[in-house]
Design an enzyme around this catalytic site. Sequence first.
Site, short mmCIF file in Angstrom:
data_model
loop_
_atom_site.label_atom_id
_atom_site.label_comp_id
_atom_site.label_asym_id
_atom_site.label_seq_id
_atom_site.Cartn_x
_atom_site.Cartn_y
_atom_site.Cartn_z
N LYS A 1 0.82 -1.20 0.00
CA LYS A 1 0.00 0.00 0.00
C LYS A 1 0.87 1.27 0.00
CE LYS A 1 -4.07 -2.03 0.19
NZ LYS A 1 -3.97 -3.49 0.11
C1 LIG Z 1 -5.23 -4.34 0.84
C2 LIG Z 1 -6.70 -4.24 0.87
C3 LIG Z 1 -7.45 -4.63 1.99
C4 LIG Z 1 -6.90 -5.44 3.12
O1 LIG Z 1 -5.80 -4.96 3.74
P1 LIG Z 1 -4.77 -5.91 4.53
O2 LIG Z 1 -4.01 -4.91 5.32
O3 LIG Z 1 -3.92 -6.60 3.50
O4 LIG Z 1 -5.54 -6.84 5.35
C5 LIG Z 1 -8.83 -4.36 2.00
N1 LIG Z 1 -9.42 -3.79 0.95
C6 LIG Z 1 -8.75 -3.44 -0.16
C7 LIG Z 1 -9.49 -2.77 -1.26
C8 LIG Z 1 -7.37 -3.66 -0.25
O5 LIG Z 1 -6.72 -3.33 -1.36
#
Ligand SMILES: *Cc1c(COP(=O)(O)O)cnc(C)c1O
Length: 399
Positions: free
Chosen positions: A186
Site C-alpha cells: 500500500k
Molecule cells: C489491501 C486491501 C485490503 C486489506 O488490507 P490488509 O491490510 O492486506 O488486510 C482491504 N481492501 C482493499 C481494497 C485492499 O486493497
Amino acid sequence: MPGFEVFGEEERQQVLEVLDSGVLFRYEFAAQRQGVYKVLEFEKAFAAYTGAGYAQAVSSGTAALKVALMALGVGAGDEVITQGFTFVATWEAILDCGAVPVFTEIDLTLNMDPTDLEKKITPKTRAIIPVHMLGAQARIEEIKAIADRHGIPVIEDTAQAAGGRLKGRHLGTFGACGTFSFDAVKTMTTGEGGMCITSDEVLWRCMSEYQDHGHDHVANPGGRGGEGRSFIGFNYRMMEVQGAIGLAQLAKLDSMVVAQKNNKNFLKDAAGVLPGVSFREILDPEGDSATFLTFMLPDREQAIAVAQVLRDSGAGAVHWCENTWHYYPNWEHLLAGKTLCHSGWPLAVHGKRRVVYDAAALPASAAIMDRTLTYQVPVVMTEEMKTRTSKALQAAARV
Ligand SMILES: *Cc1c(COP(=O)(O)O)cnc(C)c1O
C-alpha cells in the site's frame, strides 16, 4: 503505490525509539516505556491528517473492516453491499461477521455504481462498503445520499487510497467510518497494519474496545486486569513497531502522492498513443492519490492484443478480466461457497446453501473489465523504466 520505496533513516529512527524503550505493546507498562506511545501517537497524527475526529489502529486493513462492521452491529442474517471489483478482503470481513456480501456493478470510475446500489438494497441491508479502488474516488457523495435515505451506514474501504481526497476532503471521512490498510504494497506501509477513522465518538469507543478483547481502557488502580468490559471483543491490536513506522510513513505520504502524480502523467501521455484508448473516469483529478494508471481499449480483443505486446516488451500491465484476486467472476472459492467450516457457515447453514453467487451476475462490470488495463505507478520511476514503458506502448500501438 508502495511506501517501501521510500524507506529511510526516518523509519529506522522511529523503530529504534521503540526498541530502546523495551516495550513492544501499545497498552500498559507506563513505568518502563519512557513516554513512548507510538501507536497512540500514530492514531492522533492520522486523525489530524485526515480531519477525522478519531482514529483506531488495528493489525491489518482486513481487521479494520471487520472491526468497523462489528462496531456497527453487523452480524448473522444481515446483508452488506459492496462492489464486484475490490480485493477479497472486503467481502472476507463481511463473511467473518456472519453476514452475507451482495455485489454491485462498477461504472467507469471502476467503483460502485450508485444506480445498481439502489437496486440491491433490501430490508436486510445493514451496511454499504464502497471501495476507493486503485487510489481514486468512488461516487461517495451519491452513495452516501442513497444510504442516508435508507438509514444505512457507509463504511469506506480506503485501503488503496490513503492520501486521496474529493474536493479537498479526505477519502474515508464521508461515511460513518473509513478503513485503511498499511500492508506491504500500500501507499504508506507498516508491513502489516490498518486504521479505522470516524467522527463518531461512540463508534470509535466500540471499535477501540472490540479490537482489544473488550477492555474499556478506563484507568483504574488494578491496571489492565481491573478494566471493565461491556461486550465480547477480539484481538486485532497494532504493535508499537508498526505505529513507529506508520509515523515515519505518514509524514511522507503527501510527497509520495506528488511524485506518483508526476509519474502517472508521464504514463498517461505515453499510453495516449494507443488507438482508441480512453481513461478511467476520475471524479476529482486533484484528489487522486495517483497510485495507478488505468486505461481502456475499445474491446476485449484489442485489450488482449495490447496486453500481450506490453508483456513481451517487458512492461506488462494488469488485464483485469484475468485478475483472480480483485474481480468477482474469478473468485471461484466464493462462487463455490468453499469455507473451512464443516457446516458451510456462513454461506450455508447446516450444509444448505443460503446464498448462491452467479459468475455472470455483473455484466456491466464485465463489459468494462474485459477491456481495461492498469499500470501501477511507482513513487520512484527511473529513466530506464520510462523508456521501456514508452517503447512498449508504441509497439502496442502498432498491433
Ligand atoms: C489491501 C486491501 C485490503 C486489506 O488490507 P490488509 O491490510 O492486506 O488486510 C482491504 N481492501 C482493499 C481494497 C485492499 O486493497
